[in-house]
Design a protein around this motif. Structure first.
Motif, short mmCIF file in Angstrom:
data_model
loop_
_atom_site.label_atom_id
_atom_site.label_comp_id
_atom_site.label_asym_id
_atom_site.label_seq_id
_atom_site.Cartn_x
_atom_site.Cartn_y
_atom_site.Cartn_z
N THR A 117 0.83 -1.20 0.00
CA THR A 117 0.00 0.00 0.00
C THR A 117 0.86 1.25 0.00
OG1 THR A 117 -1.81 -1.12 1.15
CG2 THR A 117 -1.75 1.29 1.28
N PHE A 118 1.87 1.27 0.86
CA PHE A 118 2.73 2.45 0.96
C PHE A 118 3.55 2.64 -0.32
CE2 PHE A 118 6.21 5.10 2.57
CZ PHE A 118 5.52 6.00 3.36
N GLN A 119 4.00 1.54 -0.91
CA GLN A 119 4.79 1.68 -2.14
C GLN A 119 3.96 2.19 -3.30
OE1 GLN A 119 7.80 -1.08 -3.23
NE2 GLN A 119 7.31 -1.01 -5.41
N VAL A 120 2.81 1.58 -3.54
CA VAL A 120 2.00 1.99 -4.69
C VAL A 120 1.50 3.42 -4.52
CG1 VAL A 120 -0.15 1.56 -5.95
CG2 VAL A 120 1.33 -0.36 -5.30
N ASN A 121 1.00 3.74 -3.33
CA ASN A 121 0.38 5.05 -3.13
C ASN A 121 1.40 6.18 -3.03
OD1 ASN A 121 -1.97 3.61 -3.07
ND2 ASN A 121 -2.39 3.93 -0.91
N HIS A 122 2.54 5.92 -2.40
CA HIS A 122 3.51 7.00 -2.19
C HIS A 122 4.84 6.79 -2.91
CE1 HIS A 122 6.01 10.08 -0.55
NE2 HIS A 122 6.73 9.22 0.17
N LEU A 123 5.55 5.71 -2.60
CA LEU A 123 6.93 5.58 -3.08
C LEU A 123 7.04 5.59 -4.60
CD1 LEU A 123 8.43 2.93 -0.62
CD2 LEU A 123 8.59 5.43 -0.52
N ALA A 124 6.21 4.79 -5.26
CA ALA A 124 6.30 4.70 -6.72
C ALA A 124 6.00 6.03 -7.38
CB ALA A 124 5.36 3.61 -7.23
N HIS A 125 4.99 6.73 -6.85
CA HIS A 125 4.65 8.03 -7.42
C HIS A 125 5.74 9.07 -7.14
CE1 HIS A 125 0.24 6.68 -7.62
NE2 HIS A 125 0.65 6.89 -8.85
N ALA A 126 6.34 9.01 -5.96
CA ALA A 126 7.43 9.94 -5.66
C ALA A 126 8.58 9.72 -6.63
CB ALA A 126 7.90 9.75 -4.22
N ALA A 127 8.94 8.46 -6.89
CA ALA A 127 10.02 8.16 -7.83
C ALA A 127 9.67 8.67 -9.23
CB ALA A 127 10.29 6.66 -7.85
N LEU A 128 8.44 8.44 -9.65
CA LEU A 128 7.99 8.88 -10.98
C LEU A 128 8.10 10.39 -11.11
CD1 LEU A 128 6.70 7.41 -13.46
CD2 LEU A 128 4.48 8.08 -12.53
N ILE A 129 7.61 11.10 -10.11
CA ILE A 129 7.64 12.57 -10.15
C ILE A 129 9.07 13.08 -10.18
CG2 ILE A 129 7.15 14.64 -8.78
CD1 ILE A 129 4.65 13.08 -7.73
N LEU A 130 9.90 12.60 -9.28
CA LEU A 130 11.27 13.11 -9.19
C LEU A 130 12.05 12.87 -10.47
CD1 LEU A 130 12.13 12.12 -5.51
CD2 LEU A 130 11.72 14.42 -6.41
N ARG A 131 11.83 11.75 -11.11
CA ARG A 131 12.56 11.45 -12.34
C ARG A 131 12.03 12.24 -13.54
NH1 ARG A 131 16.05 6.35 -12.40
NH2 ARG A 131 16.49 7.35 -14.38
N LEU A 132 10.79 12.70 -13.46
CA LEU A 132 10.19 13.38 -14.62
C LEU A 132 10.07 14.89 -14.46
CD1 LEU A 132 7.42 10.78 -15.59
CD2 LEU A 132 9.46 11.40 -16.93
N LEU A 133 10.55 15.45 -13.37
CA LEU A 133 10.47 16.90 -13.19
C LEU A 133 11.20 17.64 -14.31
CD1 LEU A 133 10.94 17.35 -9.34
CD2 LEU A 133 8.91 17.94 -10.69
N GLY A 134 12.30 17.09 -14.79
CA GLY A 134 13.04 17.72 -15.88
C GLY A 134 12.33 17.64 -17.21
N SER A 135 11.27 16.85 -17.29
CA SER A 135 10.49 16.72 -18.52
C SER A 135 9.20 17.53 -18.48
CB SER A 135 10.14 15.24 -18.76
OG SER A 135 11.31 14.45 -18.85
N CYS A 136 9.03 18.30 -17.40
CA CYS A 136 7.82 19.11 -17.23
C CYS A 136 7.96 20.47 -17.90
CB CYS A 136 7.51 19.31 -15.76
SG CYS A 136 6.92 17.82 -14.92
#
Length: 345
Positions: A117-136
């Protein structure tokens, strides 16, 4: 100007009407939609495919399992390359809609060994966001999903209140590992502890949102960093309690499934007036979420929202010391280093 929107959990109850609203209202926007099973063999994905059929020239459906962080890293790296090459327009929004809970069984572990639950809801999305900030693109909006569950005592399903570990020098931040490795779980109370794990993940999402917004504001003052565009903000949105959500019938006890079918869904208008003013349909919530994400009325919006209204999150989520510990622990848990993102880590 052409842009794209990334939406996780795109075949969910809220997501499908949100996608329909995006594609029919914003003709210059490309939709990048992630689902766990991208095949038409999945009934929900098949429904999504029917919705996007008239707009298929500007829609991509991609498979992404948020319970596997290596898959999240690969997906983000691949999408960043597509955006850099011009194959996909820059991101005007990242909408972290996908979610998981289990109120009917013991804690489950992800591929990475973390509480699912913690990984899907928070960790995975945090990783996705941090890696894609430069593509925003400039003034992009990032939406993470909160819930009234992050407030102690506010949700009727709560038995054990949510909470983040304390911050003290004696324990350091070791106690924080209990978020990803649950301890002392009573096997005979799956619903109570399952909902607490869900509530903790939502509390973490909101606290992390504040930490990220601070770093986005401080990063843009560094003129040497040309990858991070100006005006990117993060919103944590409580979309309301959705009377017709499939979540009420997934990984839930029989009693909640019956209540969903017999009471919550048919009596939603009455419940909204007498019990919960945020009770509403997934369609209404989907439209609101998409407007928060890309609508001109919410340009530069940030912070905590209940539906479309700026609101105040729980006191614990606003504790900056806890936000900063959570920020550091999230980097460790997700394996994000300074070479992986354009904000200071």
């Amino acid at each position: 100007m052409a842009s794209s929107v990334l939406l996780t959990g795109a075949n969910g109850s809220l997501a499908i009407p949100a996608v329909q609203h995006l594609l029919s209202t914003y003709p210059n926007t490309t939709a990048i939609l992630t689902v766990r099973n991208a095949s038409a063999s999945d009934a929900n994905t098949r429904h999504l495919q029917e919705i996007i059929a008239p707009f298929k020239d500007r829609v991509f459906i991609r498979s992404l399992d948020l319970a596997d962080l290596s898959a999240v890293h690969r997906f983000a790296a691949s999408l960043a390359v597509e955006i850099a090459s011009g194959t996909v327009p820059p991101l005007s929004s990242i909408i972290c809609n996908a979610f998981y809970w289990n109120l009917a069984g013991p804690p489950e572990l992800s591929t990475d060994g973390f509480e699912k639950t913690f990984q899907v809801n928070h960790l995975a999305h945090a990783a996705l966001i941090l890696r894609l900030l430069g593509s925003c693109a400039a003034a992009a909006r990032i939406l993470v999903f909160a819930s009234d569950a992050q407030y102690p005592g506010k949700n009727s399903l709560e038995k054990y209140p949510p909470g983040l570990p304390g911050v003290n020098e004696q324990n350091g931040d070791d106690e924080w590992d209990s978020l990803v490795h649950p301890r002392n779980v009573k096997e005979n109370d799956h619903t109570g502890y399952g909902f607490q794990r869900y509530a903790n993940s939502k509390l973490a999402i909101v606290a992390w949102m504040y930490a990220l917004n601070r770093r986005l504001h401080s990063s843009i003052t560094d003129a040497a960093d040309h990858q991070l565009k100006e005006g990117i903000t993060v919103i944590a949105v409580n979309p309301g309690n959705l009377s017709d959500s499939r979540a009420l019938r997934s990984n839930t006890p029989t009693s909640l499934r019956i209540m969903s079918r017999v009471i919550i869904k048919p009596l939603s208008p009455l419940l909204r007036v007498t019990v919960d003013p945020t009770m509403r349909s997934a369609k209404d919530a989907g439209v609101d979420v998409m407007e928060l994400a890309v609508g001109k009325d919410y340009l530069h919006a940030e912070g905590y929202f209940t539906m479309r209204k700026k609101d105040e999150s729980s006191a614990e989520s606003r504790d900056e010391r806890k936000q900063d510990v959570l920020w550091k622990k999230t980097l460790v848990w997700t394996g994000i280093g300074k070479e992986d993102t354009v904000v200071p880590v």
